[in-house]
Motif scaffolding. Structure first.
Motif, PDB file in Angstrom:
ATOM      1  N   ASN A 125       4.878   6.111   7.630  1.00  0.00           N
ATOM      2  CA  ASN A 125       3.671   5.582   7.004  1.00  0.00           C
ATOM      3  C   ASN A 125       2.718   6.693   6.586  1.00  0.00           C
ATOM      4  OD1 ASN A 125       3.409   2.412   7.168  1.00  0.00           O
ATOM      5  ND2 ASN A 125       4.473   3.058   9.031  1.00  0.00           N
ATOM      6  N   THR A 126       2.773   7.823   7.263  1.00  0.00           N
ATOM      7  CA  THR A 126       1.971   8.964   6.825  1.00  0.00           C
ATOM      8  C   THR A 126       2.409   9.431   5.444  1.00  0.00           C
ATOM      9  OG1 THR A 126       1.581   9.683   9.110  1.00  0.00           O
ATOM     10  CG2 THR A 126       1.281  11.326   7.381  1.00  0.00           C
ATOM     11  N   THR A 128       3.857   7.612   3.244  1.00  0.00           N
ATOM     12  CA  THR A 128       3.522   6.560   2.276  1.00  0.00           C
ATOM     13  C   THR A 128       2.050   6.598   1.877  1.00  0.00           C
ATOM     14  OG1 THR A 128       5.260   5.148   3.192  1.00  0.00           O
ATOM     15  CG2 THR A 128       3.538   4.078   1.877  1.00  0.00           C
ATOM     16  N   VAL A 129       1.185   6.697   2.871  1.00  0.00           N
ATOM     17  CA  VAL A 129      -0.261   6.659   2.601  1.00  0.00           C
ATOM     18  C   VAL A 129      -0.707   7.916   1.865  1.00  0.00           C
ATOM     19  CG1 VAL A 129      -2.537   6.631   3.668  1.00  0.00           C
ATOM     20  CG2 VAL A 129      -0.748   5.116   4.515  1.00  0.00           C
ATOM     21  N   MET A 130      -0.293   9.081   2.355  1.00  0.00           N
ATOM     22  CA  MET A 130      -0.717  10.326   1.728  1.00  0.00           C
ATOM     23  C   MET A 130      -0.069  10.531   0.365  1.00  0.00           C
ATOM     24  SD  MET A 130      -0.756  12.835   5.085  1.00  0.00           S
ATOM     25  CE  MET A 130      -1.387  14.209   4.142  1.00  0.00           C
ATOM     26  N   GLY A 131       1.127  10.001   0.165  1.00  0.00           N
ATOM     27  CA  GLY A 131       1.773  10.141  -1.129  1.00  0.00           C
ATOM     28  C   GLY A 131       1.143   9.303  -2.208  1.00  0.00           C
ATOM     29  N   SER A 132       0.342   8.316  -1.855  1.00  0.00           N
ATOM     30  CA  SER A 132      -0.324   7.471  -2.853  1.00  0.00           C
ATOM     31  C   SER A 132      -1.693   7.993  -3.254  1.00  0.00           C
ATOM     32  CB  SER A 132      -0.481   6.046  -2.301  1.00  0.00           C
ATOM     33  OG  SER A 132      -1.321   6.047  -1.154  1.00  0.00           O
ATOM     34  N   MET A 133      -2.046   9.203  -2.818  1.00  0.00           N
ATOM     35  CA  MET A 133      -3.360   9.762  -3.095  1.00  0.00           C
ATOM     36  C   MET A 133      -3.205  11.108  -3.799  1.00  0.00           C
ATOM     37  SD  MET A 133      -5.141   8.945   0.599  1.00  0.00           S
ATOM     38  CE  MET A 133      -6.772   9.420   0.046  1.00  0.00           C
ATOM     39  N   ASP A 134      -4.234  11.467  -4.580  1.00  0.00           N
ATOM     40  CA  ASP A 134      -4.273  12.793  -5.196  1.00  0.00           C
ATOM     41  C   ASP A 134      -4.642  13.840  -4.151  1.00  0.00           C
ATOM     42  OD1 ASP A 134      -3.647  11.751  -7.641  1.00  0.00           O
ATOM     43  OD2 ASP A 134      -5.759  11.467  -8.226  1.00  0.00           O
ATOM     44  N   LEU A 135      -4.429  15.093  -4.537  1.00  0.00           N
ATOM     45  CA  LEU A 135      -4.689  16.178  -3.592  1.00  0.00           C
ATOM     46  C   LEU A 135      -6.172  16.253  -3.224  1.00  0.00           C
ATOM     47  CD1 LEU A 135      -3.687  18.598  -1.976  1.00  0.00           C
ATOM     48  CD2 LEU A 135      -4.022  20.006  -4.019  1.00  0.00           C
ATOM     49  N   ASP A 136      -7.046  16.102  -4.214  1.00  0.00           N
ATOM     50  CA  ASP A 136      -8.483  16.160  -3.927  1.00  0.00           C
ATOM     51  C   ASP A 136      -8.897  15.042  -2.973  1.00  0.00           C
ATOM     52  OD1 ASP A 136      -8.696  18.357  -5.544  1.00  0.00           O
ATOM     53  OD2 ASP A 136      -9.281  17.203  -7.325  1.00  0.00           O
ATOM     54  N   ASN A 146      -6.861   8.158   7.917  1.00  0.00           N
ATOM     55  CA  ASN A 146      -6.705   7.731   9.312  1.00  0.00           C
ATOM     56  C   ASN A 146      -6.852   6.224   9.461  1.00  0.00           C
ATOM     57  OD1 ASN A 146      -6.410  10.441   9.994  1.00  0.00           O
ATOM     58  ND2 ASN A 146      -8.584  10.702  10.458  1.00  0.00           N
ATOM     59  N   ALA A 147      -7.832   5.657   8.755  1.00  0.00           N
ATOM     60  CA  ALA A 147      -8.055   4.209   8.859  1.00  0.00           C
ATOM     61  C   ALA A 147      -6.862   3.423   8.295  1.00  0.00           C
ATOM     62  CB  ALA A 147      -9.350   3.828   8.137  1.00  0.00           C
ATOM     63  N   ARG A 148      -6.331   3.864   7.169  1.00  0.00           N
ATOM     64  CA  ARG A 148      -5.192   3.148   6.583  1.00  0.00           C
ATOM     65  C   ARG A 148      -3.947   3.267   7.468  1.00  0.00           C
ATOM     66  NH1 ARG A 148      -4.646   4.899   0.395  1.00  0.00           N
ATOM     67  NH2 ARG A 148      -2.826   3.525   0.646  1.00  0.00           N
ATOM     68  N   LEU A 149      -3.718   4.461   8.010  1.00  0.00           N
ATOM     69  CA  LEU A 149      -2.576   4.631   8.905  1.00  0.00           C
ATOM     70  C   LEU A 149      -2.717   3.771  10.157  1.00  0.00           C
ATOM     71  CD1 LEU A 149      -1.823   8.466   8.787  1.00  0.00           C
ATOM     72  CD2 LEU A 149      -0.321   6.600   8.077  1.00  0.00           C
ATOM     73  N   LEU A 150      -3.913   3.722  10.715  1.00  0.00           N
ATOM     74  CA  LEU A 150      -4.132   2.933  11.922  1.00  0.00           C
ATOM     75  C   LEU A 150      -3.845   1.455  11.672  1.00  0.00           C
ATOM     76  CD1 LEU A 150      -5.112   2.760  14.847  1.00  0.00           C
ATOM     77  CD2 LEU A 150      -7.451   2.569  13.967  1.00  0.00           C
ATOM     78  N   GLY A 151      -4.338   0.941  10.538  1.00  0.00           N
ATOM     79  CA  GLY A 151      -4.104  -0.466  10.254  1.00  0.00           C
ATOM     80  C   GLY A 151      -2.629  -0.801  10.094  1.00  0.00           C
ATOM     81  N   VAL A 152      -1.883   0.069   9.384  1.00  0.00           N
ATOM     82  CA  VAL A 152      -0.472  -0.211   9.139  1.00  0.00           C
ATOM     83  C   VAL A 152       0.342  -0.098  10.423  1.00  0.00           C
ATOM     84  CG1 VAL A 152       1.576   0.600   7.905  1.00  0.00           C
ATOM     85  CG2 VAL A 152      -0.629   0.490   6.723  1.00  0.00           C
ATOM     86  N   VAL A 153       0.161   0.982  11.175  1.00  0.00           N
ATOM     87  CA  VAL A 153       0.964   1.207  12.385  1.00  0.00           C
ATOM     88  C   VAL A 153       0.622   0.189  13.467  1.00  0.00           C
ATOM     89  CG1 VAL A 153       1.507   2.888  14.181  1.00  0.00           C
ATOM     90  CG2 VAL A 153       1.235   3.639  11.813  1.00  0.00           C
ATOM     91  N   ASP A 154      -0.663  -0.140  13.619  1.00  0.00           N
ATOM     92  CA  ASP A 154      -1.038  -1.113  14.647  1.00  0.00           C
ATOM     93  C   ASP A 154      -0.439  -2.491  14.344  1.00  0.00           C
ATOM     94  OD1 ASP A 154      -2.576  -1.943  16.989  1.00  0.00           O
ATOM     95  OD2 ASP A 154      -3.812  -3.044  15.538  1.00  0.00           O
TER      96      ASP A 154
END
Length: 353
Positions: A125-126, A128-136, A146-154
């Motif tokens: 999921n890391t 997945t979440v980080m790959g959907s965002m730009d570098l900036d 962190n919030a998106r990862l927490l919601g998905v993994v929990d």
């Protein structure tokens, strides 16, 4: 007799063995669960109940301890992995996961190797979440990651009787060339801000200087205006004083006081001589003046003083005017000058010319 003794001895040994076996069974059935843990009980291999912290009794040879689960919060290190962002920048990221077992039975029987399952779920999921965002966004919005990862993994670990309390991305490392480019970009941005601030400061300084010059000009104009008013008032009062003096002299002349005429003429005469002597553009003066005229004027002033103070005794330093000087002749009478100085050929020079 001997056979009876042997029977008694065998019975005694049997009872002792039976007691030892019973004691062993009792010891096997007593279980003490430590604080912070929960144990599952299996009867003939099937889950029956969960033991809470404390002392418990089990049926020997029937019940046995299945799984021992720690109910305390546990920390897992997420190893570094490479992630490709939405703008095709490759970064390396790692983190930590905090989780706690809520249901020991589900954590024991719903998933095999709970920690490995949570670790792999977090890593996937890391990416997945980080790959959907730009570098900036990746570098500036770590809390959102962190919030998106927490919601998905929990949500994914909820059927396992686990509560994921926190997920933190510990480090994000872009490539070295990308870091250098970002450093140059940051330097250019800071230089731009510095130029803008400097220009803004110069503009404010120019405005303040203009305001100061404006206020100074206003104050100077007000000062000149006030000075002009004061000068006009002074000239007015001087003119009033001159008019008053002239009126008094005119009244004295009208009353037949000849000394007032002498005083007026002598004062003008001395003022004219002072103006001629103080002129900066003349170095040598040729003045065809008679000493008798000046002495006559001074004598006229002395006569005025004697008339003003009739009872004051005359001192030895008092200048007495000759009889001919009691009425001073006008220095501008050409006939008198020609009569007193017949041999002088200079033209008369008016005072102040």
């Amino acid at each position: 007799m001997g056979d009876g003794v042997m029977v008694v001895s065998g019975l005694t040994l049997f009872v002792i063995a039976l007691l030892i076996f019973a004691l062993a069974l009792v010891l096997l059935g007593v279980r003490t669960v430590p604080q912070g843990q929960e144990w599952t009980v299996e009867r003939f291999g099937r889950y029956t109940r969960t033991l809470q912290p404390g002392l418990h009794l089990l049926l020997p040879l029937v019940d046995r301890i299945g799984r021992k689960q720690s109910m305390m919060e546990t920390v897992l290190d997420v190893p570094s992995q490479e992630v490709i962002t939405r703008d095709n920048a490759m970064v390396t990221a790692d983190g930590v996961v905090f989780f706690q077992v809520i249901d020991a039975a589900k954590a024991s029987y719903e998933v095999n190797n709970l920690e490995l399952a949570i670790l792999n779920l977090t890593m996937t999921n890391t990416r997945t979440v980080m790959g959907s965002m730009d570098l900036d966004e990746l570098l500036s919005q770590r809390d959102q990651i962190n919030a998106r990862l927490l919601g998905v993994v929990d949500e994914a670990t909820s059927p396992w009787g686990v509560k994921v309390t926190r997920i933190e991305i510990r480090d994000i490392q872009p490539p070295r060339d990308l870091v250098d480019s970002m450093a140059r970009q940051m330097k250019a941005e800071r230089d731009r801000r510095a130029s803008i601030l400097e220009a803004e400061g110069q503009r404010q300084a120019a405005i303040l200087r203009a305001e100061g010059a404006k206020q100074a000009a206003i104050l100077q104009a007000e000062g000149r205006r006030e000075a002009a008013f004061r000068d006009a008032e002074a000239r007015e009062r001087s003119a009033q004083a001159e008019a008053e003096a002239t009126r008094l002299v005119s009244d004295a002349i009208a009353g037949g006081n000849v000394q007032a005429i002498n005083y007026f003429v002598a004062q003008r005469y001395v003022d004219a001589l002072t103006a001629v002597a103080a002129a900066p553009n003349q170095k040598v003066l040729f003045m065809p003046l008679e000493a008798a005229n000046v002495i006559g004027a001074i004598g006229g002033i002395a006569e005025i003083a004697r008339e003003a103070f009739p009872n004051r005794p005359q001192t030895s330093g008092t200048v007495s005017a000759p009889p001919s000087a009691s009425a001073p002749r006008s220095p501008w009478n050409r006939d008198d000058r020609n009569r007193d100085e017949p041999n002088r050929g200079d033209a008369p020079v008016p005072p102040g010319s």
